[in-house]
Design a protein around this motif. Sequence first.
Motif, PDB file in Angstrom:
ATOM      1  N   GLN A 112       0.863  -1.185   0.000  1.00  0.00           N
ATOM      2  CA  GLN A 112       0.000   0.000   0.000  1.00  0.00           C
ATOM      3  C   GLN A 112       0.896   1.230   0.000  1.00  0.00           C
ATOM      4  O   GLN A 112       1.710   1.385   0.913  1.00  0.00           O
ATOM      5  N   PRO A 113       0.762   2.115  -0.989  1.00  0.00           N
ATOM      6  CA  PRO A 113       1.561   3.343  -0.935  1.00  0.00           C
ATOM      7  C   PRO A 113       1.026   4.276   0.150  1.00  0.00           C
ATOM      8  O   PRO A 113      -0.151   4.217   0.509  1.00  0.00           O
ATOM      9  N   VAL A 114       1.902   5.115   0.671  1.00  0.00           N
ATOM     10  CA  VAL A 114       1.502   6.070   1.713  1.00  0.00           C
ATOM     11  C   VAL A 114       2.394   7.301   1.585  1.00  0.00           C
ATOM     12  O   VAL A 114       3.529   7.199   1.106  1.00  0.00           O
ATOM     13  N   GLN A 115       1.871   8.465   1.949  1.00  0.00           N
ATOM     14  CA  GLN A 115       2.686   9.673   1.896  1.00  0.00           C
ATOM     15  C   GLN A 115       3.593   9.731   3.130  1.00  0.00           C
ATOM     16  O   GLN A 115       3.180   9.332   4.221  1.00  0.00           O
ATOM     17  N   LEU A 116       4.803  10.257   2.920  1.00  0.00           N
ATOM     18  CA  LEU A 116       5.731  10.387   4.047  1.00  0.00           C
ATOM     19  C   LEU A 116       5.109  11.221   5.169  1.00  0.00           C
ATOM     20  O   LEU A 116       5.289  10.934   6.354  1.00  0.00           O
ATOM     21  N   ASP A 117       4.344  12.263   4.773  1.00  0.00           N
ATOM     22  CA  ASP A 117       3.778  13.167   5.781  1.00  0.00           C
ATOM     23  C   ASP A 117       2.295  12.874   6.057  1.00  0.00           C
ATOM     24  O   ASP A 117       1.565  13.749   6.519  1.00  0.00           O
ATOM     25  N   ALA A 118       1.877  11.637   5.780  1.00  0.00           N
ATOM     26  CA  ALA A 118       0.482  11.265   6.070  1.00  0.00           C
ATOM     27  C   ALA A 118       0.199  11.418   7.560  1.00  0.00           C
ATOM     28  O   ALA A 118       1.117  11.334   8.384  1.00  0.00           O
ATOM     29  N   THR A 119      -1.061  11.650   7.902  1.00  0.00           N
ATOM     30  CA  THR A 119      -1.420  11.740   9.322  1.00  0.00           C
ATOM     31  C   THR A 119      -1.348  10.351   9.946  1.00  0.00           C
ATOM     32  O   THR A 119      -1.292   9.335   9.239  1.00  0.00           O
ATOM     33  N   LEU A 120      -1.389  10.319  11.245  1.00  0.00           N
ATOM     34  CA  LEU A 120      -1.361   9.041  11.956  1.00  0.00           C
ATOM     35  C   LEU A 120      -2.509   8.150  11.499  1.00  0.00           C
ATOM     36  O   LEU A 120      -2.332   6.947  11.242  1.00  0.00           O
ATOM     37  N   GLU A 121      -3.703   8.748  11.373  1.00  0.00           N
ATOM     38  CA  GLU A 121      -4.884   7.960  10.986  1.00  0.00           C
ATOM     39  C   GLU A 121      -4.698   7.370   9.579  1.00  0.00           C
ATOM     40  O   GLU A 121      -5.016   6.210   9.339  1.00  0.00           O
ATOM     41  N   GLU A 122      -4.170   8.189   8.661  1.00  0.00           N
ATOM     42  CA  GLU A 122      -3.946   7.702   7.305  1.00  0.00           C
ATOM     43  C   GLU A 122      -2.946   6.533   7.282  1.00  0.00           C
ATOM     44  O   GLU A 122      -3.150   5.544   6.586  1.00  0.00           O
ATOM     45  N   ARG A 123      -1.883   6.685   8.076  1.00  0.00           N
ATOM     46  CA  ARG A 123      -0.862   5.618   8.134  1.00  0.00           C
ATOM     47  C   ARG A 123      -1.454   4.335   8.703  1.00  0.00           C
ATOM     48  O   ARG A 123      -1.215   3.250   8.180  1.00  0.00           O
ATOM     49  N   LEU A 124      -2.193   4.466   9.794  1.00  0.00           N
ATOM     50  CA  LEU A 124      -2.761   3.266  10.420  1.00  0.00           C
ATOM     51  C   LEU A 124      -3.768   2.605   9.479  1.00  0.00           C
ATOM     52  O   LEU A 124      -3.840   1.376   9.394  1.00  0.00           O
ATOM     53  N   ALA A 125      -4.534   3.447   8.746  1.00  0.00           N
ATOM     54  CA  ALA A 125      -5.511   2.890   7.796  1.00  0.00           C
ATOM     55  C   ALA A 125      -4.795   2.132   6.682  1.00  0.00           C
ATOM     56  O   ALA A 125      -5.237   1.048   6.260  1.00  0.00           O
ATOM     57  N   ALA A 126      -3.657   2.676   6.206  1.00  0.00           N
ATOM     58  CA  ALA A 126      -2.900   1.995   5.150  1.00  0.00           C
ATOM     59  C   ALA A 126      -2.360   0.659   5.659  1.00  0.00           C
ATOM     60  O   ALA A 126      -2.354  -0.341   4.933  1.00  0.00           O
TER      61      ALA A 126
END
Lengths: 384, 384
Positions: A112-126
């Motif tokens: 799953q790609p993710v942005q380096l500066d994603a929020t905590l919620e976005e990272r956990l969702a990924a």
Amino acid sequence: MADLRGGDLSRLRQLNSLTAIRAMRGAGPLTLSALAERTGLSRPSMKEVADELMELGWVEEVPPSPGSMGRPARRYRFRADSGYLVGVDIGGYNIRAALSDLDGVILAETRQPVQLDATLEERLAAIQRAVSGCLALSRTAIEDVWTIAFGTIGVIDVEGRVVYSAAVPAWRDLDLAGKLREIFPCQVLIENDSRLAAMAEHRRGAARGAKDVVFLHVGRRMGAGLIIGGKVHRGFGAASGEIAMLPEARWFDAPDHLNTCASVPEGTPPEDAAGYTLAAARNGDPVALEAVGRYIDDLVVGTAAMVLLLDPEVVVLGGGFSRSADVLLGPLRERLERRCMRMPEVRASTLGDECVVTGAIDYAVDHLDDQLFTPDRGPLPVTR
Amino acid sequence: MADLRGGDLSRLRQLNSLTAIRAMRGAGPLTLSALAERTGLSRPSMKEVADELMELGWVEEVPPSPGSMGRPARRYRFRADSGYLVGVDIGGYNIRAALSDLDGVILAETRQPVQLDATLEERLAAIQRAVSGCLALSRTAIEDVWTIAFGTIGVIDVEGRVVYSAAVPAWRDLDLAGKLREIFPCQVLIENDSRLAAMAEHRRGAARGAKDVVFLHVGRRMGAGLIIGGKVHRGFGAASGEIAMLPEARWFDAPDHLNTCASVPEGTPPEDAAGYTLAAARNGDPVALEAVGRYIDDLVVGTAAMVLLLDPEVVVLGGGFSRSADVLLGPLRERLERRCMRMPEVRASTLGDECVVTGAIDYAVDHLDDQLFTPDRGPLPVTR
């Protein structure tokens, strides 16, 4: 000779069970005679042990091999499918997950790609999406997963808290283990990504069989993992391998030589710049080659520090840039040779981008083994 | 349960003997009941084992303790005096030797000064004088010495050849093990001095009980020894600890700050200059304090490299300059704290100038234990 007392007897019985499981793990189905030979037990004792392990759900009988002559011999195998393990690589730009059986044989993988500066919620969702993807691919229920092992960037303390994370803002001062335990209903393990990658290269990759290994985790970020005496070296506070934090080691900014090379066309996304420079160097572009030279000039300082200090048998070049090992290994060897007392072997990673997620699986397997094979840890659990 | 076959039986008997020796080593005389309790053997089995060990010469019966009531109980002890071990520290300016019993209890020590640029013959003669002095002091014949372990400056390969020695010209390209085996009629072991010092501090000194230790061997020359996972880390080619060879670590020339300090009076012998500076700093001389500050600025770079890489529990400041630990530890801690992810404990050596020679004795004891306690190494040898 010494008489064996009651406690000795039951301990010996348990050791026999564990020896039997060890003999079966990773092997195909084995007959009682083959098992007796591998464990050093008598055939009747082996039969007793096998029956007990079947009752506990660790071992199953498999049908006799087709076409075997005479009275078919019973055959037994370790039930590697009596549970599943998941490994997750939490990288800056990608979350990778893999699912394996209890022997560590990988059955499914997702990214799953993710942005380096994603929020905590976005990272956990990924992370959740990556794990769910693996489960769906292998048609496994989360309830059948015994352990999820996470490899992450950043310095993580022994309790699974993030102590330091310059690259990923969402990670700062986070109780990462706590967060992940809220999400996943099984055993959760967390380890530094470079250490897991070193473990995987040692177990299955470029450093198999070596006792002391320095693993260079080089890419857009720089890290190191150490194998010492055949084991991953964690350090007292799980903070080993952070040579990049020493300015004099010249690791931290080393990738800038590749990122800011004049050969990179304008408009190239920043995350592709280093790859572009390495490709141009492969094609003989003199400006790119010079940038690679400056990069190696820096990379060799921290590498030489580790080699002079530890005198490893093998240095493995791993991480994202290891795809360009053909461009990097020659200059690295040449400069290292000039700086070392004893030149180690320098090899390219064989696991590439899969090194961390594979190491996470290996870590989960080891954890299971620890639970199984620690002396005096009491009787074997029932698996079903 | 498994039946124990013939081979298992004799192996079990041997394991019992080794367990008994282990229980007796370093302890006072023990009764059969005490030994049975410590080894987990039954009293009759213990008696059998003790009789066998007495016959082999490893154990002796000692008279009952005076004034004991009733029928006096037999007491046994490990015959630590059935042989002797010698440790030698081959330094640049001093040769130290120590003689111990088989438990590593030091019975005699001597020191012989030597010139840094002495010829090979002069150095070897000084080594012989130091060892002879120890034997004379303890009235021991060389024939009763089982093992001599040498700690030396320079990089020594696994065969005992000098691979690198900048400081001692006589050592260059020398088959040191070969030379010493010509001179001494017993088992000869050779190891790097900083590693032996680290071992001694871990076994008996400032780092007792710590799992991972960085030992700073600082004085007129700079070295390092590592304890990892409770064991001395040698490296693949016995070349570990050579962080001083990395110019960026700023160790090699660090002592010059102390040697060339303006506070040192003219005419001071060069080998005393650093000591003078350190003493002046202790007395508050601002010029000397500044020189110490510059020395620590350099010392901390290589030290931080090791701490960031290994995350040790303890850093020990040892070697000649550790006599001035009161002057050095504060500034070292303060600078290290600023550079590390996790600050280790920083302690002064407790063995001082004796660290290498003590480590050489410990190394000889370990070697004896290896010979005794390696499984399947065959029956115990007879000692007399």
